[in-house]
Write an enzyme that holds these catalytic residues in place. Structure first.
Site, short mmCIF file in Angstrom:
data_model
loop_
_atom_site.label_atom_id
_atom_site.label_comp_id
_atom_site.label_asym_id
_atom_site.label_seq_id
_atom_site.Cartn_x
_atom_site.Cartn_y
_atom_site.Cartn_z
N ASP A 22 0.85 -1.19 0.00
CA ASP A 22 0.00 0.00 0.00
C ASP A 22 0.89 1.25 0.00
O ASP A 22 1.63 1.47 0.94
CB ASP A 22 -0.90 -0.05 1.25
CG ASP A 22 -1.71 1.21 1.40
OD1 ASP A 22 -1.86 1.96 0.41
OD2 ASP A 22 -2.22 1.45 2.53
N ASN A 24 -0.30 4.48 -0.27
CA ASN A 24 -0.92 5.74 0.18
C ASN A 24 -1.64 5.64 1.52
O ASN A 24 -2.41 6.54 1.89
CB ASN A 24 -1.87 6.27 -0.90
CG ASN A 24 -3.04 5.32 -1.13
OD1 ASN A 24 -3.11 4.26 -0.52
ND2 ASN A 24 -3.96 5.71 -2.00
N ASP A 26 -4.12 3.86 2.70
CA ASP A 26 -5.56 3.63 2.88
C ASP A 26 -5.87 2.18 3.27
O ASP A 26 -7.03 1.78 3.34
CB ASP A 26 -6.35 4.01 1.61
CG ASP A 26 -6.00 3.13 0.41
OD1 ASP A 26 -5.11 2.26 0.53
OD2 ASP A 26 -6.63 3.32 -0.66
N ASP A 30 -1.85 -1.18 -3.78
CA ASP A 30 -2.15 -0.41 -4.99
C ASP A 30 -1.03 -0.54 -6.02
O ASP A 30 0.01 -1.15 -5.76
CB ASP A 30 -2.43 1.06 -4.64
CG ASP A 30 -1.38 1.63 -3.71
OD1 ASP A 30 -0.18 1.36 -3.96
OD2 ASP A 30 -1.73 2.32 -2.73
N ASP A 99 -4.87 -10.40 -15.76
CA ASP A 99 -5.97 -11.33 -15.55
C ASP A 99 -7.10 -10.97 -16.51
O ASP A 99 -7.42 -9.79 -16.67
CB ASP A 99 -6.47 -11.22 -14.10
CG ASP A 99 -6.72 -12.58 -13.47
OD1 ASP A 99 -7.55 -13.33 -14.02
OD2 ASP A 99 -6.11 -12.87 -12.43
N ASP A 200 -9.37 -16.34 -16.40
CA ASP A 200 -10.15 -16.82 -15.27
C ASP A 200 -11.22 -17.83 -15.72
O ASP A 200 -12.00 -17.55 -16.64
CB ASP A 200 -10.84 -15.60 -14.64
CG ASP A 200 -11.44 -15.87 -13.30
OD1 ASP A 200 -10.68 -16.09 -12.35
OD2 ASP A 200 -12.69 -15.85 -13.19
N GLU A 257 -7.16 -20.75 -16.64
CA GLU A 257 -7.54 -21.43 -15.39
C GLU A 257 -8.70 -22.37 -15.69
O GLU A 257 -9.73 -21.93 -16.23
CB GLU A 257 -7.95 -20.40 -14.34
CG GLU A 257 -8.19 -21.04 -12.99
CD GLU A 257 -9.20 -20.33 -12.12
OE1 GLU A 257 -9.14 -20.49 -10.90
OE2 GLU A 257 -10.06 -19.60 -12.65
N HIS A 330 -3.90 -17.19 -5.06
CA HIS A 330 -4.81 -16.41 -4.21
C HIS A 330 -6.07 -17.17 -3.82
O HIS A 330 -6.86 -16.67 -3.03
CB HIS A 330 -5.18 -15.12 -4.93
CG HIS A 330 -6.00 -15.37 -6.16
ND1 HIS A 330 -5.49 -16.02 -7.27
CD2 HIS A 330 -7.30 -15.12 -6.45
CE1 HIS A 330 -6.44 -16.14 -8.18
NE2 HIS A 330 -7.55 -15.61 -7.71
N ASP A 331 -6.30 -18.35 -4.39
CA ASP A 331 -7.47 -19.16 -4.05
C ASP A 331 -7.13 -20.36 -3.19
O ASP A 331 -8.03 -21.10 -2.77
CB ASP A 331 -8.13 -19.71 -5.33
CG ASP A 331 -8.72 -18.62 -6.20
OD1 ASP A 331 -9.17 -17.60 -5.66
OD2 ASP A 331 -8.74 -18.81 -7.44
C1 NOJ Z 1 -11.21 -17.94 -10.17
C2 NOJ Z 1 -10.46 -16.88 -9.45
O1 NOJ Z 1 -9.12 -17.26 -9.31
C3 NOJ Z 1 -11.17 -16.64 -8.15
O2 NOJ Z 1 -10.45 -15.83 -7.27
C4 NOJ Z 1 -12.53 -16.07 -8.46
O3 NOJ Z 1 -13.27 -15.96 -7.26
C5 NOJ Z 1 -13.31 -16.92 -9.43
N1 NOJ Z 1 -12.50 -17.44 -10.50
C6 NOJ Z 1 -14.43 -16.15 -10.04
O4 NOJ Z 1 -13.93 -15.15 -10.89
#
Ligand code: NOJ
Length: 562
Positions: A22, A24, A26, A30, A99, A200, A257, A330-331
């Site tokens: 970050d 700034n 908040d 960013d 993405d 995605d 993905e 991130h998932d």
């Molecule tokens: C896969 C993404 O990696 C995930 O973070 C997202 O919630 C779903 N697709 C829906 O876009």
């Protein structure tokens, strides 16, 4: 050996911008925060950044719900900030992969706002609309984020389809106007000079047009209806069209993905003569520790299953397509907590897992903080969690169906997506140096011990080990192009494999357990001269060995000439 390509020789680093840095105060990461850290990434040695979505979004799903594909989310900065980031990356010889989220938009996208106004609105057919069936949803499909995949819209007395949250309506790819709008948008970014797309859930874009009810999906980690929208009837046609009209016009990297993809389908998606994508993210190896009802049903991972799955993909795509290599993103939960040991053998196991991944054949992906061995987190209160998937699941199970709170929390600790989304740990100052304000999600309290500043100073750190792995890839063609072969398929603690290119061979020996393990060296290992390329314990110069013993989570890679 198949064709050489820069995206095969590269290492990708994923940035989840909300949690990276970050600039700034908040509390939200960013774009300028990323630009400030480019030297850190350059020093690590990475070639490509995959940037999770930075487009305008109401953030129901942290940017994966896009309301304008050609604007930057205000919280993340401006288009000028983006242009500066791209410029600074190219200055440093780094590439940017964006993405692309085009299975769905946000319900706040102008197309959807129009579409929901009336049945004859010109945008209506950009989405899937259906009347109810016997006073209920048009079919029994479930949303990946719990509940029905349909939302009723009072205004027009119809339902719309959303495979994810109800604020993420699915786009109708059967409509050629939709496809062309998307291709134009992709060109807008490519003309700016970006270097590729991570797509995605791209294997969800072709649905069986009659949208039939799903049957029971026992033994599969997918929701009801998924076989009618995963790898659907026109998917290859759509990707070939996209390739012809857009992708083939640029020298870029593409990765799709694809939940529910198998090796046979992946050969079609990535086959070098098929003109679709470079590689896919498949899910088999990250589904091995889930029970039949899905990710929240915890199950122990059997190493033999991991070997079988990885080897199937390594051999399956050999000479045909190309693999992507990942253990977290991130998932997914943090890999050291999931597949290693985030206690006593934290450093050893993080390095062992990195060795495992970086010596496989494919393009390795590092998720931010992985290079520091960042771990899962356990927040006490459900309110500390921010992820829509986690919160919807908790509501459905505990509040609506009376499931046990503690048991559900255990599954969140193990599998929740917020494990990966706690802020990047830069130093031991307040909030791990991520922000001077109040972070949007709590920092993992272990930032005092696990942080970038400390690891940059330490030559034996996990960061330095990743740096070495990446350097080795640049110096040894065999790591990129060598053929993969599994040794000891039935061993329950050791994962051993070879890579072969011409007269060179690599032996990768990995102990996936907390115990010291001895084993008879396979015949192939009984060679006189071996060079130790890398190991995660102090060099142990046993060069002619018949019996090998590996320390807890030990990793060793030898190079030999045959
Ligand atoms: C896969 C993404 O990696 C995930 O973070 C997202 O919630 C779903 N697709 C829906 O876009």
């Amino acid at each position: 050996m198949k064709d050489q390509a820069w995206w095969k020789e590269s290492v990708v680093y994923q940035i989840y911008p909300r949690s990276f840095n970050d600039s700034n105060g908040d509390g939200v990461g960013d774009i300028r925060g990323i630009t400030k850290k480019l030297n850190y990434l350059k020093e690590l040695g990475i070639d490509i950044i995959w940037l999770s979505p930075v487009y305008q979004s109401p953030n129901d799903d942290n940017g994966y719900d896009i309301s304008d594909y050609q604007q930057i989310m205000a919280e993340f900065g401006s288009m000028a900030d983006f242009d500066e980031l791209l410029h600074e990356m190219h200055q440093r010889d780094m590439k940017l992969m964006m993405d692309l989220v085009v299975n769905h938009t946000s319900d706040e996208h102008e197309w959807f706002k129009q579409a929901r106004q009336s049945k004859d609105n010109p945008y209506r057919n950009y989405y899937y609309w259906k009347p109810g069936k016997d006073g209920a949803e048009p079919n029994n499909w479930e949303s990946v984020f719990s509940g029905s995949a349909w939302e009723y819209d009072q205004n027009t007395d119809e339902y719309y389809l959303h495979l994810f949250s109800k604020k993420q309506p699915d786009l109708n790819w059967e409509n050629p106007t939709v496809r062309n709008e998307i291709y134009e948008m992709m060109k807008f970014w490519l003309e700016k000079g970006i270097d590729g797309f991570r797509m995605d859930v791209i294997n969800f874009i072709s649905k069986v047009p009659s949208l039939p009810d799903g049957e029971s999906v026992d033994g599969k980690n997918y929701v009801s209806g998924s076989r009618y929208f995963m790898n659907g009837p026109r998917i290859h046609e759509f990707l070939q069209e996209m390739n012809k009209k857009v992708l083939s016009q640029y020298d870029i990297i593409t990765v799709g993905e694809m939940p529910g993809v198998d090796v046979e389908e992946a050969k079609k998606y990535t086959g070098e003569n098929r003109n679709e994508l470079n590689m896919v993210f498949q899910f088999e190896h990250v589904d091995l520790d889930s029970g039949p009802s899905g990710k929240w049903e915890l199950k122990d991972l059997r190493l033999q299953d991991l070997k079988a799955s990885i080897s199937k993909w390594q051999k399956g795509l050999e000479e045909v397509g190309w693999n992507s290599l990942y253990l977290n993103n991130h998932d997914q939960p943090r890999m050291v907590s999931r597949f290693g040991d985030d206690g006593k053998y934290w450093s050893e196991s993080a390095k062992m897992l990195a060795t495992f991944l970086h010596f496989l054949k494919g393009t390795p992906y590092i998720y931010q903080g992985e290079e520091l061995g960042m771990t899962n987190v356990q927040f006490e209160a459900i309110d500390d969690y921010k992820d829509i998937e986690t919160l919807n699941m908790y509501r459905e199970k505990v509040i609506e169906n009376g499931c046990d709170h503690d048991q559900v929390m255990e599954s969140i600790y193990a599998k929740g997506r917020d494990n990966a989304r706690t802020p990047m740990q830069w130093d031991d100052s307040m909030n791990g140096g991520f922000t001077s304000g109040k972070p949007w999600i709590k920092v993992n309290p272990n930032y005092k011990n696990i942080n970038a500043e400390q690891q940059l100073k330490d030559h034996a750190s996990i960061y330095r080990y990743y740096q070495k792995l990446i350097q080795l890839r640049k110096q040894n063609e065999i790591i990129v192009y060598g053929k993969y072969d599994l040794l000891l398929p039935e061993h329950s603690e050791i994962y051993a494999y070879t890579r072969t290119l011409g007269r060179e061979k690599l032996f990768v020996l990995l102990n996936f357990s907390k115990e010291k393990v001895s084993f008879e060296a396979p015949e192939e290992l009984l060679v006189k001269q071996k060079d130790l390329l890398i190991s995660n314990y102090d060099a142990n110069e046993e060069n002619t060995i018949e019996k090998i013993s590996l320390l807890p989570f030990e990793a060793r890679v030898y190079k030999v000439y045959i």
